[in-house]
Write a protein that holds these residues in place. Sequence first.
Motif, PDB file in Angstrom:
ATOM      1  N   ILE A 149       0.848  -1.204   0.000  1.00 42.47           N
ATOM      2  CA  ILE A 149       0.000   0.000   0.000  1.00 42.47           C
ATOM      3  C   ILE A 149       0.881   1.250   0.000  1.00 42.47           C
ATOM      4  O   ILE A 149       0.667   2.187  -0.756  1.00 42.47           O
ATOM      5  CB  ILE A 149      -0.899   0.027   1.259  1.00 42.47           C
ATOM      6  N   ALA A 150       1.896   1.236   0.847  1.00 44.05           N
ATOM      7  CA  ALA A 150       2.750   2.422   0.957  1.00 44.05           C
ATOM      8  C   ALA A 150       3.859   2.431  -0.090  1.00 44.05           C
ATOM      9  O   ALA A 150       4.277   3.489  -0.535  1.00 44.05           O
ATOM     10  CB  ALA A 150       3.372   2.486   2.358  1.00 44.05           C
ATOM     11  N   ARG A 151       4.318   1.260  -0.477  1.00 37.40           N
ATOM     12  CA  ARG A 151       5.564   1.239  -1.258  1.00 37.40           C
ATOM     13  C   ARG A 151       5.411   0.860  -2.725  1.00 37.40           C
ATOM     14  O   ARG A 151       6.351   1.004  -3.499  1.00 37.40           O
ATOM     15  CB  ARG A 151       6.563   0.312  -0.568  1.00 37.40           C
ATOM     16  N   CYS A 152       4.216   0.342  -3.107  1.00 37.90           N
ATOM     17  CA  CYS A 152       3.956   0.081  -4.532  1.00 37.90           C
ATOM     18  C   CYS A 152       3.253   1.320  -5.080  1.00 37.90           C
ATOM     19  O   CYS A 152       2.253   1.763  -4.522  1.00 37.90           O
ATOM     20  CB  CYS A 152       3.075  -1.157  -4.692  1.00 37.90           C
ATOM     21  N   SER A 153       3.781   1.875  -6.157  1.00 37.68           N
ATOM     22  CA  SER A 153       3.198   3.109  -6.701  1.00 37.68           C
ATOM     23  C   SER A 153       1.730   2.921  -7.078  1.00 37.68           C
ATOM     24  O   SER A 153       0.958   3.868  -7.084  1.00 37.68           O
ATOM     25  CB  SER A 153       3.975   3.551  -7.940  1.00 37.68           C
ATOM     26  N   LYS A 154       1.363   1.657  -7.408  1.00 36.76           N
ATOM     27  CA  LYS A 154      -0.025   1.406  -7.839  1.00 36.76           C
ATOM     28  C   LYS A 154      -0.849   0.769  -6.724  1.00 36.76           C
ATOM     29  O   LYS A 154      -1.999   0.394  -6.946  1.00 36.76           O
ATOM     30  CB  LYS A 154      -0.003   0.500  -9.066  1.00 36.76           C
ATOM     31  N   LYS A 155      -0.235   0.583  -5.574  1.00 36.04           N
ATOM     32  CA  LYS A 155      -0.911   0.008  -4.402  1.00 36.04           C
ATOM     33  C   LYS A 155      -1.543  -1.352  -4.705  1.00 36.04           C
ATOM     34  O   LYS A 155      -2.645  -1.659  -4.251  1.00 36.04           O
ATOM     35  CB  LYS A 155      -1.971   0.973  -3.860  1.00 36.04           C
ATOM     36  N   LEU A 156      -0.862  -2.164  -5.499  1.00 33.73           N
ATOM     37  CA  LEU A 156      -1.410  -3.463  -5.882  1.00 33.73           C
ATOM     38  C   LEU A 156      -1.296  -4.462  -4.735  1.00 33.73           C
ATOM     39  O   LEU A 156      -0.274  -4.516  -4.055  1.00 33.73           O
ATOM     40  CB  LEU A 156      -0.677  -3.995  -7.116  1.00 33.73           C
ATOM     41  N   LEU A 157      -2.349  -5.255  -4.548  1.00 35.85           N
ATOM     42  CA  LEU A 157      -2.371  -6.197  -3.428  1.00 35.85           C
ATOM     43  C   LEU A 157      -2.228  -7.646  -3.878  1.00 35.85           C
ATOM     44  O   LEU A 157      -2.032  -8.539  -3.061  1.00 35.85           O
ATOM     45  CB  LEU A 157      -3.675  -6.046  -2.643  1.00 35.85           C
ATOM     46  N   ASN A 158      -2.396  -7.899  -5.160  1.00 36.80           N
ATOM     47  CA  ASN A 158      -2.392  -9.291  -5.620  1.00 36.80           C
ATOM     48  C   ASN A 158      -1.323  -9.539  -6.679  1.00 36.80           C
ATOM     49  O   ASN A 158      -1.575 -10.155  -7.703  1.00 36.80           O
ATOM     50  CB  ASN A 158      -3.779  -9.669  -6.151  1.00 36.80           C
ATOM     51  N   GLY A 159      -0.148  -9.064  -6.432  1.00 36.62           N
ATOM     52  CA  GLY A 159       0.955  -9.349  -7.341  1.00 36.62           C
ATOM     53  C   GLY A 159       1.412  -8.136  -8.113  1.00 36.62           C
ATOM     54  O   GLY A 159       0.738  -7.103  -8.144  1.00 36.62           O
ATOM     55  N   PRO A 160       2.596  -8.280  -8.727  1.00 34.06           N
ATOM     56  CA  PRO A 160       3.190  -7.127  -9.420  1.00 34.06           C
ATOM     57  C   PRO A 160       2.460  -6.769 -10.703  1.00 34.06           C
ATOM     58  O   PRO A 160       1.743  -7.590 -11.272  1.00 34.06           O
ATOM     59  CB  PRO A 160       4.617  -7.608  -9.720  1.00 34.06           C
ATOM     60  N   CYS A 161       2.666  -5.544 -11.151  1.00 33.28           N
ATOM     61  CA  CYS A 161       1.985  -5.078 -12.369  1.00 33.28           C
ATOM     62  C   CYS A 161       2.682  -5.590 -13.624  1.00 33.28           C
ATOM     63  O   CYS A 161       2.087  -5.660 -14.688  1.00 33.28           O
ATOM     64  CB  CYS A 161       1.950  -3.552 -12.398  1.00 33.28           C
ATOM     65  N   GLY A 162       3.964  -5.964 -13.477  1.00 33.80           N
ATOM     66  CA  GLY A 162       4.710  -6.449 -14.635  1.00 33.80           C
ATOM     67  C   GLY A 162       5.486  -5.352 -15.336  1.00 33.80           C
ATOM     68  O   GLY A 162       6.166  -5.604 -16.321  1.00 33.80           O
ATOM     69  N   GLY A 163       5.385  -4.162 -14.834  1.00 34.80           N
ATOM     70  CA  GLY A 163       6.048  -3.039 -15.508  1.00 34.80           C
ATOM     71  C   GLY A 163       7.417  -2.682 -14.949  1.00 34.80           C
ATOM     72  O   GLY A 163       8.103  -1.823 -15.495  1.00 34.80           O
ATOM     73  N   SER A 164       7.821  -3.362 -13.879  1.00 34.65           N
ATOM     74  CA  SER A 164       9.106  -2.980 -13.269  1.00 34.65           C
ATOM     75  C   SER A 164      10.275  -3.451 -14.128  1.00 34.65           C
ATOM     76  O   SER A 164      10.157  -4.439 -14.874  1.00 34.65           O
ATOM     77  CB  SER A 164       9.221  -3.571 -11.870  1.00 34.65           C
ATOM     78  N   GLN A 165      11.369  -2.746 -14.020  1.00 34.73           N
ATOM     79  CA  GLN A 165      12.559  -3.136 -14.769  1.00 34.73           C
ATOM     80  C   GLN A 165      13.758  -3.132 -13.851  1.00 34.73           C
ATOM     81  O   GLN A 165      14.007  -2.132 -13.156  1.00 34.73           O
ATOM     82  CB  GLN A 165      12.798  -2.159 -15.924  1.00 34.73           C
ATOM     83  N   ASN A 166      14.469  -4.243 -13.837  1.00 25.59           N
ATOM     84  CA  ASN A 166      15.652  -4.386 -12.973  1.00 25.59           C
ATOM     85  C   ASN A 166      15.345  -4.010 -11.523  1.00 25.59           C
ATOM     86  O   ASN A 166      16.150  -3.354 -10.864  1.00 25.59           O
ATOM     87  CB  ASN A 166      16.814  -3.532 -13.498  1.00 25.59           C
ATOM     88  N   GLY A 167      14.169  -4.383 -11.089  1.00 22.28           N
ATOM     89  CA  GLY A 167      13.816  -4.153  -9.688  1.00 22.28           C
ATOM     90  C   GLY A 167      13.360  -2.750  -9.364  1.00 22.28           C
ATOM     91  O   GLY A 167      13.142  -2.422  -8.204  1.00 22.28           O
ATOM     92  N   THR A 168      13.216  -1.908 -10.391  1.00 18.02           N
ATOM     93  CA  THR A 168      12.743  -0.552 -10.107  1.00 18.02           C
ATOM     94  C   THR A 168      11.361  -0.320 -10.736  1.00 18.02           C
ATOM     95  O   THR A 168      10.977  -0.965 -11.711  1.00 18.02           O
ATOM     96  CB  THR A 168      13.714   0.526 -10.615  1.00 18.02           C
ATOM     97  N   CYS A 169      10.666   0.628 -10.169  1.00 23.13           N
ATOM     98  CA  CYS A 169       9.273   0.894 -10.537  1.00 23.13           C
ATOM     99  C   CYS A 169       9.197   1.635 -11.883  1.00 23.13           C
ATOM    100  O   CYS A 169      10.013   2.508 -12.160  1.00 23.13           O
ATOM    101  CB  CYS A 169       8.669   1.746  -9.425  1.00 23.13           C
ATOM    102  N   GLU A 170       8.186   1.276 -12.687  1.00 22.60           N
ATOM    103  CA  GLU A 170       8.055   1.971 -13.975  1.00 22.60           C
ATOM    104  C   GLU A 170       7.491   3.388 -13.798  1.00 22.60           C
ATOM    105  O   GLU A 170       7.634   4.231 -14.673  1.00 22.60           O
ATOM    106  CB  GLU A 170       7.175   1.185 -14.948  1.00 22.60           C
ATOM    107  N   VAL A 171       6.851   3.616 -12.660  1.00 20.15           N
ATOM    108  CA  VAL A 171       6.322   4.963 -12.407  1.00 20.15           C
ATOM    109  C   VAL A 171       7.467   5.920 -12.051  1.00 20.15           C
ATOM    110  O   VAL A 171       7.497   7.064 -12.490  1.00 20.15           O
ATOM    111  CB  VAL A 171       5.272   4.928 -11.265  1.00 20.15           C
TER     112      VAL A 171
END
Lengths: 222, 138
Positions: A149-171
């Motif tokens: 909730i605090a640390r995912c830019s999209k506040k996803l609760l059921n798994g990653p969005c798939g947009g991250s690259q090399n461990g960093t957020c796409e946002v």
Amino acid sequence: MIVGEQKTIAEIKEIIAPYSRVLVLGCGTCVKTCFAGGEDEVATLTSALRLAYNKDAKQISLEEFTVERQCEDEFIQEASAAISRNDAVLSLACGAGVQAIAKRFYKVPVLPGVNTTFIGMLEKHGLFTEECLGCGDCKLAVFGGICPIARCSKKLLNGPCGGSQNGTCEVDPETECAWQIIIERLTSLKQLDNLKKYIAPKDWRSSNAGGPRKLVREDHII
Amino acid sequence: MQPNITIFHCINTFADGNFLPVGDNVNCELNMVKLPCSGMVKDVFLLRAFESGADAVIVMACPEGECRHVEGNIRAQKRVEWTKKILDEIGLDSRRLTLVNISPGDVNSAIDAIQQTISSLADFIPNPPATVRETAVA
């Protein structure tokens, strides 16, 4: 802890402009730790303001005082005499501290000198990161102690969005992907099966979306 | 009226800055503040030096990689940069605050730094507390 950042000197000057005697009041707890409003920051800000007003050939009386904690009445009382000597209080506490002073000293203008930003931790000396939104319904046990909730830019609760690259957020490439950390952590804890459970959409009524919250501890109230 | 310069120096650059043999080479009033390490310098110390009437402030630190306390000079550099931002924000011109890295006992470099500071003072607007000091003396 609560993390805050001091307002610019220009904004502070504008806020205190109507007053000729101002108490710069620090708080020795959270905002001290994040270098926004402790005793040292009170001294620095007051010195900078005096220099600024001197340069503009303006007269203002600035007094310095710091209490251990501005959000608790018993600590606030220590500032009573200093507050009574001044026209206004420039509080370098978080928003809770500012309002606690305003509540205690009803007739004194209390002005914020700090922007309260988030609940966070000291990642390393001088770097503070947001870790908690205070949502009122903690699920950290499911996520291996990492809050999506605090640390995912999209506040996803059921798994990653798939947009991250090399461990960093796409946002924001400066932000670590919370889900990468969650999966790595749960793998090391051998608790990856936690993620097989469906997490229902969050009920935000326990957060501030349900209005101002109160915590009542009957055993402490007389 | 001589310019007033406050110098914060690490005791490892000069054991006691008051004995900095500036002689007739430097025409200014020097206030020396010795510190156990330049890393002890804080933004409020620097600002208060200006409040006390300094036209300029110099922080003398050991060269990079030579700090006895490992990173004191790097911390001093960071704090000077931070304080420069404050000075710019209030319109006092951050160039009046400088940090120079000086090897232990290198008096010539110290005098050079002071002379450069004095010659650059003409470009700055007067520091109001310094003006007050000047008026009081007059």
